[in-house]
Design a protein around this motif. Structure first.
Motif, mmCIF file in Angstrom:
data_model
loop_
_atom_site.group_PDB
_atom_site.id
_atom_site.type_symbol
_atom_site.label_atom_id
_atom_site.label_comp_id
_atom_site.label_asym_id
_atom_site.label_seq_id
_atom_site.Cartn_x
_atom_site.Cartn_y
_atom_site.Cartn_z
ATOM 1 N N GLY A 1 0.823 -1.198 0.000
ATOM 2 C CA GLY A 1 0.000 0.000 0.000
ATOM 3 C C GLY A 1 0.864 1.257 0.000
ATOM 4 O O GLY A 1 2.091 1.209 -0.051
ATOM 5 N N ILE A 2 0.206 2.408 0.069
ATOM 6 C CA ILE A 2 0.924 3.679 0.094
ATOM 7 C C ILE A 2 1.784 3.785 1.335
ATOM 8 O O ILE A 2 2.917 4.269 1.303
ATOM 9 C CB ILE A 2 -0.082 4.852 0.021
ATOM 10 C CG1 ILE A 2 -0.749 4.886 -1.353
ATOM 11 C CG2 ILE A 2 0.617 6.178 0.300
ATOM 12 C CD1 ILE A 2 -1.783 5.970 -1.503
ATOM 13 N N THR A 3 1.254 3.301 2.462
ATOM 14 C CA THR A 3 1.950 3.448 3.742
ATOM 15 C C THR A 3 3.346 2.835 3.711
ATOM 16 O O THR A 3 4.348 3.516 3.924
ATOM 17 C CB THR A 3 1.135 2.801 4.867
ATOM 18 O OG1 THR A 3 -0.175 3.358 4.882
ATOM 19 C CG2 THR A 3 1.804 3.024 6.216
ATOM 20 N N GLY A 4 3.424 1.549 3.437
ATOM 21 C CA GLY A 4 4.712 0.867 3.446
ATOM 22 C C GLY A 4 5.653 1.381 2.369
ATOM 23 O O GLY A 4 6.863 1.515 2.602
ATOM 24 N N THR A 5 5.086 1.702 1.199
ATOM 25 C CA THR A 5 5.916 2.171 0.090
ATOM 26 C C THR A 5 6.634 3.463 0.441
ATOM 27 O O THR A 5 7.849 3.609 0.248
ATOM 28 C CB THR A 5 5.060 2.379 -1.176
ATOM 29 O OG1 THR A 5 4.424 1.139 -1.518
ATOM 30 C CG2 THR A 5 5.901 2.867 -2.333
ATOM 31 N N PHE A 6 5.902 4.424 1.003
ATOM 32 C CA PHE A 6 6.511 5.719 1.283
ATOM 33 C C PHE A 6 7.367 5.703 2.553
ATOM 34 O O PHE A 6 8.331 6.477 2.651
ATOM 35 C CB PHE A 6 5.438 6.811 1.332
ATOM 36 C CG PHE A 6 5.028 7.275 -0.037
ATOM 37 C CD1 PHE A 6 5.714 8.306 -0.666
ATOM 38 C CD2 PHE A 6 3.996 6.659 -0.715
ATOM 39 C CE1 PHE A 6 5.362 8.717 -1.936
ATOM 40 C CE2 PHE A 6 3.630 7.063 -1.993
ATOM 41 C CZ PHE A 6 4.318 8.102 -2.597
ATOM 42 N N PHE A 7 7.064 4.849 3.503
ATOM 43 C CA PHE A 7 7.962 4.690 4.648
ATOM 44 C C PHE A 7 9.309 4.121 4.190
ATOM 45 O O PHE A 7 10.370 4.487 4.703
ATOM 46 C CB PHE A 7 7.335 3.786 5.709
ATOM 47 C CG PHE A 7 6.370 4.487 6.626
ATOM 48 C CD1 PHE A 7 6.482 5.841 6.870
ATOM 49 C CD2 PHE A 7 5.352 3.779 7.259
ATOM 50 C CE1 PHE A 7 5.590 6.492 7.716
ATOM 51 C CE2 PHE A 7 4.468 4.417 8.104
ATOM 52 C CZ PHE A 7 4.579 5.784 8.332
ATOM 53 N N LEU A 8 9.258 3.212 3.219
ATOM 54 C CA LEU A 8 10.494 2.653 2.666
ATOM 55 C C LEU A 8 11.327 3.743 1.995
ATOM 56 O O LEU A 8 12.545 3.833 2.203
ATOM 57 C CB LEU A 8 10.151 1.553 1.665
ATOM 58 C CG LEU A 8 11.334 0.842 0.986
ATOM 59 C CD1 LEU A 8 12.199 0.130 2.017
ATOM 60 C CD2 LEU A 8 10.829 -0.157 -0.053
ATOM 61 N N PHE A 9 10.680 4.596 1.212
ATOM 62 C CA PHE A 9 11.382 5.701 0.577
ATOM 63 C C PHE A 9 11.989 6.651 1.618
ATOM 64 O O PHE A 9 13.086 7.183 1.425
ATOM 65 C CB PHE A 9 10.427 6.484 -0.339
ATOM 66 C CG PHE A 9 10.081 5.776 -1.621
ATOM 67 C CD1 PHE A 9 11.021 5.003 -2.282
ATOM 68 C CD2 PHE A 9 8.807 5.882 -2.166
ATOM 69 C CE1 PHE A 9 10.712 4.356 -3.475
ATOM 70 C CE2 PHE A 9 8.476 5.248 -3.351
ATOM 71 C CZ PHE A 9 9.430 4.473 -4.008
ATOM 72 N N ALA A 10 11.275 6.869 2.719
ATOM 73 C CA ALA A 10 11.771 7.770 3.764
ATOM 74 C C ALA A 10 13.051 7.229 4.394
ATOM 75 O O ALA A 10 14.004 7.982 4.647
ATOM 76 C CB ALA A 10 10.702 7.970 4.833
ATOM 77 N N GLY A 11 13.099 5.932 4.654
ATOM 78 C CA GLY A 11 14.296 5.328 5.244
ATOM 79 C C GLY A 11 15.505 5.478 4.344
ATOM 80 O O GLY A 11 16.613 5.818 4.800
ATOM 81 N N VAL A 12 15.301 5.264 3.055
ATOM 82 C CA VAL A 12 16.394 5.415 2.089
ATOM 83 C C VAL A 12 16.817 6.882 2.005
ATOM 84 O O VAL A 12 18.004 7.202 1.858
ATOM 85 C CB VAL A 12 15.966 4.893 0.708
ATOM 86 C CG1 VAL A 12 17.046 5.182 -0.327
ATOM 87 C CG2 VAL A 12 15.676 3.409 0.763
ATOM 88 N N GLY A 13 15.850 7.802 2.134
ATOM 89 C CA GLY A 13 16.151 9.226 2.070
ATOM 90 C C GLY A 13 17.101 9.679 3.163
ATOM 91 O O GLY A 13 17.960 10.540 2.933
ATOM 92 N N VAL A 14 16.974 9.124 4.348
ATOM 93 C CA VAL A 14 17.873 9.476 5.452
ATOM 94 C C VAL A 14 19.308 9.069 5.117
ATOM 95 O O VAL A 14 20.263 9.831 5.332
ATOM 96 C CB VAL A 14 17.410 8.808 6.766
ATOM 97 C CG1 VAL A 14 18.444 9.012 7.868
ATOM 98 C CG2 VAL A 14 16.059 9.355 7.198
ATOM 99 N N ILE A 15 19.468 7.873 4.581
ATOM 100 C CA ILE A 15 20.803 7.388 4.193
ATOM 101 C C ILE A 15 21.397 8.284 3.098
ATOM 102 O O ILE A 15 22.572 8.655 3.144
ATOM 103 C CB ILE A 15 20.731 5.933 3.708
ATOM 104 C CG1 ILE A 15 20.234 5.019 4.848
ATOM 105 C CG2 ILE A 15 22.083 5.452 3.195
ATOM 106 C CD1 ILE A 15 19.934 3.603 4.415
ATOM 107 N N ALA A 16 20.581 8.658 2.120
ATOM 108 C CA ALA A 16 21.051 9.507 1.018
ATOM 109 C C ALA A 16 21.481 10.879 1.524
ATOM 110 O O ALA A 16 22.476 11.445 1.054
ATOM 111 C CB ALA A 16 19.946 9.652 -0.029
ATOM 112 N N LEU A 17 20.761 11.421 2.491
ATOM 113 C CA LEU A 17 21.094 12.732 3.046
ATOM 114 C C LEU A 17 22.457 12.703 3.729
ATOM 115 O O LEU A 17 23.281 13.617 3.559
ATOM 116 C CB LEU A 17 20.008 13.167 4.029
ATOM 117 C CG LEU A 17 20.200 14.531 4.696
ATOM 118 C CD1 LEU A 17 20.263 15.638 3.652
ATOM 119 C CD2 LEU A 17 19.064 14.797 5.689
#
Length: 483
Positions: free
Chosen positions: A432-448
């Protein structure tokens, strides 16, 4: 030449002035950016065409994922090989070849009777998309004065999102008027042929990159081109700087391409950083919105036709964000925009995930709130990240490996993009939207964290000054002092 000498050289160039040469740069960027427009339309048209295409051809979700992702995976290889080809035959000739591939790929897709030919057409379009994403920014960066290089090179990214917006608008118009007609998706794809023809005709009259001419020992041609896009005094001073750096590089390197990269630890490091920047951009999930926006909005609660229209909103704010980014590109450091962009996109990923939990399905406001958050994510991405990434990639690599360096970086970025394009329909279905965007958020922290600690600054310096510091590793010393 030391780093301080390089910095001094660029500040002693005759000042940039207005006149016919500035207008010439504008015309060149306009024509070359048809490549970006094609990039955007060909990637965005699937967002709206994919559902009627799936129904008409009887494609499973996995088969649909293959059709969509085939373009993206092919784009990875197109980026890799086009960069190397442009180093060999020139930026201009490569772009002309790409325009032909855009046209032929469109013909294959529009006339395809089934899955196999459709994928073949998407692969050809993907090779052209990847090639354009590599060669057009380099072409613009090598022609633009360093003072406005960011805004000139960044126009290609604005063209990309403009192409995506054009695809969304045309899909909405065609889908709502002729959506009941079999093969409506073919009409959507057919429009790609128009900018392909414009790119082909336009590039026949455009000049080659002067820096590529110098790399090939054709210094007279390089000066001839520079005099059309600079004042004569500036052109003469700039060609002397380019020739000096090229001569030093030729003395130091006995080979080019991949061997040149592997023989210098600093070139290896900058290519690895380039790969990381390209992958970080894709791992925000921006292209999941651009490819499957209608599907995501339907999952959020919109009806199918309403989702097709609402899907235009991210395209509109992407263009607005791109315009703002161009205005700021020669005012804000690249690393600053990277950090702001990744911080904002990660924040909105979290907001979308939390909202999809707190707002129950069936609630009237749910789809609209999620749409606003998705639009805010796209706006943040375009304003502070996408344009800066493409400009930085076009600037950071030394001349003798520039095409290959950006090609390798984009190859890895597009490969990540292809994996997302292949599995996002399944990801949305299962998480769903929930898990998909939480996954993107976790990767975003690493990228930052990666951007803050590893990426060096490029704004406000000539390509020759950057080349010297990248080759010697001095650019990383400057970066660590600034942190």
């Amino acid at each position: 030449m030391t780093a301080s000498t390089a910095d001094h050289t660029q500040t002693t160039l005759p000042p940039l002035s207005t006149g016919p040469h500035r207008r010439r740069i504008g015309v060149i960027s306009l024509i070359a950016c048809f490549g970006g427009l094609l990039f955007g339309y060909d990637t965005g048209v699937a967002n709206g065409a994919e559902r009627p295409m799936q129904l008409e051809l009887g494609l499973s979700d996995l088969s649909l994922g293959v059709v969509i992702s085939s373009l993206v995976f092919a784009a990875a290889f197109g980026a890799l090989f086009a960069g190397k080809i442009s180093d060999a035959i020139g930026r201009r000739k490569t772009i002309i070849i790409l325009s032909i591939m855009f046209f032929l790929g469109t013909v294959l897709v529009v006339t395809s009777p089934g899955f196999e030919l459709l994928v073949a057409g998407r692969i050809m379009l993907g090779l052209a998309v990847g090639g354009a994403s590599t060669v057009v920014p380099v072409y613009l960066a090598e022609l633009a004065p360093f003072e406005i290089r960011g805004s000139i090179t960044g126009r290609n990214e604005l063209a990309i999102v403009s192409g995506q917006l054009a695809a969304f608008v045309m899909n909405a118009i065609i889908g709502n008027i002729w959506g009941h007609i079999d093969g409506v998706w073919r009409i959507m794809f057919a429009l790609c042929a128009v900018p392909a023809v414009c790119l082909f005709i336009g590039m026949l009259r455009m000049p080659e990159s002067p820096r590529w001419y110098v790399e090939k020992g054709r210094n007279d041609k390089a000066l001839e081109v520079l005099k059309t896009v600079r004042t004569e005094e500036r052109a003469i001073a700039e060609i002397a700087d380019i020739e000096r750096i090229a001569a030093e590089e030729n003395r130091e390197k006995s080979h080019g391409g991949l061997r040149a990269i592997l023989s210098n630890k600093w070139l290896i490091r900058i290519v690895l950083i380039g790969m990381g920047v390209a992958m970080a951009q894709q791992l925000t999930g921006i292209n999941s919105i651009m490819y499957y926006g209608q599907r995501i909005l339907i999952d959020a609660g919109f009806a199918e036709n309403a989702a097709l229209i609402a899907n235009i909103a991210p395209g509109i704010v992407a263009v607005i964000g791109g315009i703002i980014a161009l205005r700021n590109m020669d005012r804000l450091d690249r690393r600053t925009t990277f950090a702001i962009g990744l911080s904002l996109t990660t924040f909105f990923h979290l907001c979308i995930g939390i909202a999809s939990i707190l707002l129950p399905e069936g609630m009237a406001a749910r789809p609209w709130i999620l749409l606003v958050l998705i639009v805010a994510f796209v706006f943040s991405m375009q304003t502070f990240l996408n344009v800066a990434v493409w400009v930085w990639l076009a600037e950071i690599f030394p001349l003798h490996i520039r095409g290959l360096g950006i090609g390798i970086s984009v190859f890895f970025g597009r490969t990540v993009n292809g994996i997302l394009a292949l599995y996002v329909p399944t990801l949305i279905e299962n998480m769903g939207i929930t898990g998909t965007f939480f996954l993107f958020a976790g990767v975003g922290v690493i990228a930052l964290i990666f951007v803050i600690t590893q990426v060096p600054e490029t704004r406000g310096r000539t390509l020759e000054a950057l080349e010297e510091d990248v080759t010697t590793g001095a650019i990383h010393v400057h970066h660590s002092k600034k942190r």
